[in-house]
Design a protein around this motif. Structure first.
Motif, PDB file in Angstrom:
ATOM      1  N   ASN A  97      19.601  59.132  17.579  1.00  0.00           N
ATOM      2  CA  ASN A  97      21.048  58.922  17.691  1.00  0.00           C
ATOM      3  C   ASN A  97      21.584  59.296  19.079  1.00  0.00           C
ATOM      4  N   THR A  98      20.785  59.026  20.108  1.00  0.00           N
ATOM      5  CA  THR A  98      21.194  59.394  21.467  1.00  0.00           C
ATOM      6  C   THR A  98      22.355  58.550  21.968  1.00  0.00           C
ATOM      7  N   LEU A  99      22.526  57.327  21.457  1.00  0.00           N
ATOM      8  CA  LEU A  99      23.637  56.487  21.904  1.00  0.00           C
ATOM      9  C   LEU A  99      24.978  57.109  21.552  1.00  0.00           C
ATOM     10  N   GLU A 100      24.999  57.882  20.472  1.00  0.00           N
ATOM     11  CA  GLU A 100      26.244  58.513  20.060  1.00  0.00           C
ATOM     12  C   GLU A 100      26.679  59.604  21.035  1.00  0.00           C
ATOM     13  N   ASP A 101      25.750  60.076  21.853  1.00  0.00           N
ATOM     14  CA  ASP A 101      26.065  61.143  22.802  1.00  0.00           C
ATOM     15  C   ASP A 101      26.594  60.618  24.134  1.00  0.00           C
ATOM     16  N   LEU A 102      26.534  59.290  24.326  1.00  0.00           N
ATOM     17  CA  LEU A 102      27.015  58.721  25.578  1.00  0.00           C
ATOM     18  C   LEU A 102      28.537  58.796  25.652  1.00  0.00           C
ATOM     19  N   GLU A 103      29.063  59.120  26.826  1.00  0.00           N
ATOM     20  CA  GLU A 103      30.506  59.237  26.996  1.00  0.00           C
ATOM     21  C   GLU A 103      31.148  57.850  27.119  1.00  0.00           C
ATOM     22  N   PRO A 104      32.428  57.752  26.752  1.00  0.00           N
ATOM     23  CA  PRO A 104      33.150  56.488  26.936  1.00  0.00           C
ATOM     24  C   PRO A 104      33.265  56.142  28.417  1.00  0.00           C
ATOM     25  N   PHE A 105      33.468  54.863  28.708  1.00  0.00           N
ATOM     26  CA  PHE A 105      33.653  54.448  30.089  1.00  0.00           C
ATOM     27  C   PHE A 105      35.011  54.934  30.578  1.00  0.00           C
ATOM     28  N   LYS A 106      34.996  55.773  31.595  1.00  0.00           N
ATOM     29  CA  LYS A 106      36.229  56.282  32.186  1.00  0.00           C
ATOM     30  C   LYS A 106      36.381  55.713  33.592  1.00  0.00           C
ATOM     31  N   THR A 107      37.625  55.523  33.994  1.00  0.00           N
ATOM     32  CA  THR A 107      37.872  55.003  35.329  1.00  0.00           C
ATOM     33  C   THR A 107      37.498  56.039  36.380  1.00  0.00           C
ATOM     34  N   GLU A 108      36.587  55.663  37.264  1.00  0.00           N
ATOM     35  CA  GLU A 108      36.161  56.529  38.362  1.00  0.00           C
ATOM     36  C   GLU A 108      36.480  55.829  39.682  1.00  0.00           C
ATOM     37  N   VAL A 109      37.014  56.579  40.623  1.00  0.00           N
ATOM     38  CA  VAL A 109      37.370  56.005  41.921  1.00  0.00           C
ATOM     39  C   VAL A 109      36.576  56.694  43.021  1.00  0.00           C
ATOM     40  N   GLN A 110      35.822  55.917  43.778  1.00  0.00           N
ATOM     41  CA  GLN A 110      35.094  56.430  44.931  1.00  0.00           C
ATOM     42  C   GLN A 110      35.789  55.978  46.209  1.00  0.00           C
ATOM     43  N   VAL A 111      35.626  56.734  47.253  1.00  0.00           N
ATOM     44  CA  VAL A 111      36.211  56.384  48.550  1.00  0.00           C
ATOM     45  C   VAL A 111      35.250  55.488  49.316  1.00  0.00           C
ATOM     46  N   GLU A 112      35.770  54.394  49.824  1.00  0.00           N
ATOM     47  CA  GLU A 112      34.985  53.492  50.670  1.00  0.00           C
ATOM     48  C   GLU A 112      35.546  53.554  52.089  1.00  0.00           C
ATOM     49  N   LYS A 113      34.663  53.623  53.054  1.00  0.00           N
ATOM     50  CA  LYS A 113      35.069  53.749  54.459  1.00  0.00           C
ATOM     51  C   LYS A 113      34.600  52.521  55.252  1.00  0.00           C
ATOM     52  N   PRO A 114      35.287  51.398  55.113  1.00  0.00           N
ATOM     53  CA  PRO A 114      34.879  50.206  55.865  1.00  0.00           C
ATOM     54  C   PRO A 114      35.237  50.334  57.346  1.00  0.00           C
ATOM     55  N   ARG A 115      34.594  49.532  58.172  1.00  0.00           N
ATOM     56  CA  ARG A 115      34.889  49.545  59.601  1.00  0.00           C
ATOM     57  C   ARG A 115      36.048  48.613  59.941  1.00  0.00           C
ATOM     58  N   SER A 116      36.310  47.651  59.075  1.00  0.00           N
ATOM     59  CA  SER A 116      37.428  46.736  59.283  1.00  0.00           C
ATOM     60  C   SER A 116      38.062  46.443  57.933  1.00  0.00           C
ATOM     61  N   ILE A 117      39.273  45.905  57.950  1.00  0.00           N
ATOM     62  CA  ILE A 117      39.986  45.673  56.688  1.00  0.00           C
ATOM     63  C   ILE A 117      40.431  44.224  56.520  1.00  0.00           C
ATOM     64  N   ILE A 118      40.515  43.469  57.598  1.00  0.00           N
ATOM     65  CA  ILE A 118      40.922  42.062  57.488  1.00  0.00           C
ATOM     66  C   ILE A 118      39.687  41.201  57.265  1.00  0.00           C
ATOM     67  N   SER A 119      39.650  40.507  56.143  1.00  0.00           N
ATOM     68  CA  SER A 119      38.555  39.582  55.833  1.00  0.00           C
ATOM     69  C   SER A 119      38.970  38.168  56.245  1.00  0.00           C
ATOM     70  N   ARG A 120      38.057  37.421  56.788  1.00  0.00           N
ATOM     71  CA  ARG A 120      38.348  36.053  57.249  1.00  0.00           C
ATOM     72  C   ARG A 120      37.612  35.040  56.380  1.00  0.00           C
ATOM     73  N   ASN A 121      38.179  33.853  56.253  1.00  0.00           N
ATOM     74  CA  ASN A 121      37.514  32.765  55.542  1.00  0.00           C
ATOM     75  C   ASN A 121      37.938  31.440  56.156  1.00  0.00           C
ATOM     76  N   ASP A 122      37.121  30.429  55.945  1.00  0.00           N
ATOM     77  CA  ASP A 122      37.458  29.091  56.431  1.00  0.00           C
ATOM     78  C   ASP A 122      37.412  28.071  55.288  1.00  0.00           C
ATOM     79  N   SER A 123      37.670  28.542  54.070  1.00  0.00           N
ATOM     80  CA  SER A 123      37.654  27.653  52.909  1.00  0.00           C
ATOM     81  C   SER A 123      38.770  26.612  53.027  1.00  0.00           C
TER      82      SER A 123
END
Length: 385
Positions: A63-89
């Motif tokens: 019954n190990t599945l019963e011991d698994l925790e519910p999915f909780k919202t987790e937020v990690q910090v991301e450190k990108p080098r740029s923030i503007i994404s480009r596309n030519d669609s």
């Protein structure tokens, strides 16, 4: 018989029945127990397409599945080098965008952005809704990129991948910081969201609207609160979104409504009602997008259909494939948004006729790109002249 890799990439044959698809899902044990995923859009958390191993939850008899925790919202910090994404669609009206977050807590089961979570070694399923990434340096990076010599102004789109006003923005407030940078530089911006949280920033958006610098689009998939709860469990209710349209319009901010996505035999009968409600709320423009099921989105959506609308599964998927050249999805430019074939044509004509009757889209305001002043703020090297 399809194997696990086929299910993960959505490679069911068009002729397979609903019973076959359901048997495949249940046989591979891909569904997560309901008590662990309450309030989430999808029921599966299959490994991403780049993973060499596929992980499944399997009870070992203790019954190990019963011991698994519910999915909780987790937020990690991301450190990108740029923030503007480009596309030519060629079939989208912008060439640059900003995304303050990766992943989206709204949990829309049909979200075409889900496959991007595979780039992080995570599942496009429940991980996409629960394991999020925030970019706290988004405003600083944007300020720096706008100040670069030779930067050429065109409207920046925000909300094109994941929702910038998803619930975690109540605490992180990254979207407000980004708007503050754009407002200070008189830079044009287009915002798309499913959240009434956008009204929090009316004090910034209204002055920008007076200069022709902003448009806001609210996505309204359905007016049926129950259906919305099943498809978009943590997004604002349809009524709240329409209230946001009204508040924005009353503040003088050009507002549009996106009927997106249109799902045949599920919400396509609501096209006219949604447009009528949008017009009443004060929207001046409207558009639509047909359901898109790229990569991992297809098995996630089909499993959702089987769980919630098993009697409609075959009909919905038959119509989807009739508009996608017999496949679950066709990514060809010019077809991916609107589909092809008689049923897609009918949806397009219905939308156009309703929009014309309601005098939506009679004029489309172009955003002003002439007022831009490069920022001279934090992180920007000052001129020596």
């Amino acid at each position: 018989m399809n194997d696990l890799s086929d299910i993960r990439r959505g490679a069911f044959a068009p002729g397979n029945s609903a019973d076959m698809a359901e048997a495949l899902v249940l046989e591979t044990g891909l569904r997560v127990d309901e008590t662990r995923r309450r309030g989430r859009g999808t029921a599966m958390n299959v490994s991403g397409r780049y993973e060499t191993l596929a992980r499944e939850a399997e009870d070992d008899g203790w019954n190990t599945l019963e011991d698994l925790e519910p999915f909780k919202t987790e937020v990690q910090v991301e450190k990108p080098r740029s923030i503007i994404s480009r596309n030519d669609s060629p079939d989208i009206p912008f060439d640059r965008s900003v995304n303050p977050y990766r992943g989206c807590e709204h949990g829309c089961v049909y979200c075409f952005a889900r496959p991007t979570h595979a780039f992080m070694g995570l599942s496009p399923g429940l991980d996409f809704e629960a394991k999020l990434f925030a970019k706290p340096d988004a405003a600083k990076l944007l300020e720096r990129e706008l100040a670069k010599p030779g930067y050429k102004v065109k409207p920046i789109a925000i909300g094109t991948n994941t929702d910038p006003y998803q619930p975690i923005d109540k605490d992180w407030r990254l979207m407000r910081q980004v708007i503050e940078v754009l407002k200070a530089a008189d830079h044009p911006v287009m915002i798309v969201t499913k959240s009434a949280l956008v009204t929090r920033d009316i004090d910034l958006l209204a002055p920008m609207a007076e200069k022709g610098l902003v448009k806001v689009g609210l996505s309204v998939t359905t007016l049926d609160r129950k259906l919305a709860r099943l498809m978009e469990p943590r997004a604002s209710t349809p009524s709240k979104r329409l209230e946001a349209v009204r508040a924005l319009a009353e503040a003088g901010i050009p507002t549009s409504v996106l009927v997106a996505p249109i799902i045949p035999a599920l919400n396509d009968h609501e096209i006219e009602r949604i447009l009528e409600s949008a017009k009443t709320a004060g929207a001046s423009e409207a558009s639509y997008v047909l359901l898109r099921l790229p990569l991992e989105v297809s098995p996630l959506f089909r499993d959702w259909l089987l769980r919630n609308y098993p009697d409609r599964y075959r009909h919905v998927m038959s119509l989807v494939r009739s508009m996608r050249g017999g496949k679950d999805y066709d990514a060809e430019f010019g077809k991916r948004m609107k589909g092809a074939g008689p049923y897609a044509w009918q949806i397009g004509r219905r939308f156009d006729m309703a929009a014309r009757r309601l005098e939506l889209n009679t004029t489309r305001r172009a955003l002003n790109c002439d007022l831009f002043v490069p920022p001279l703020g934090m992180g920007v090297q000052l001129s020596l002249l």
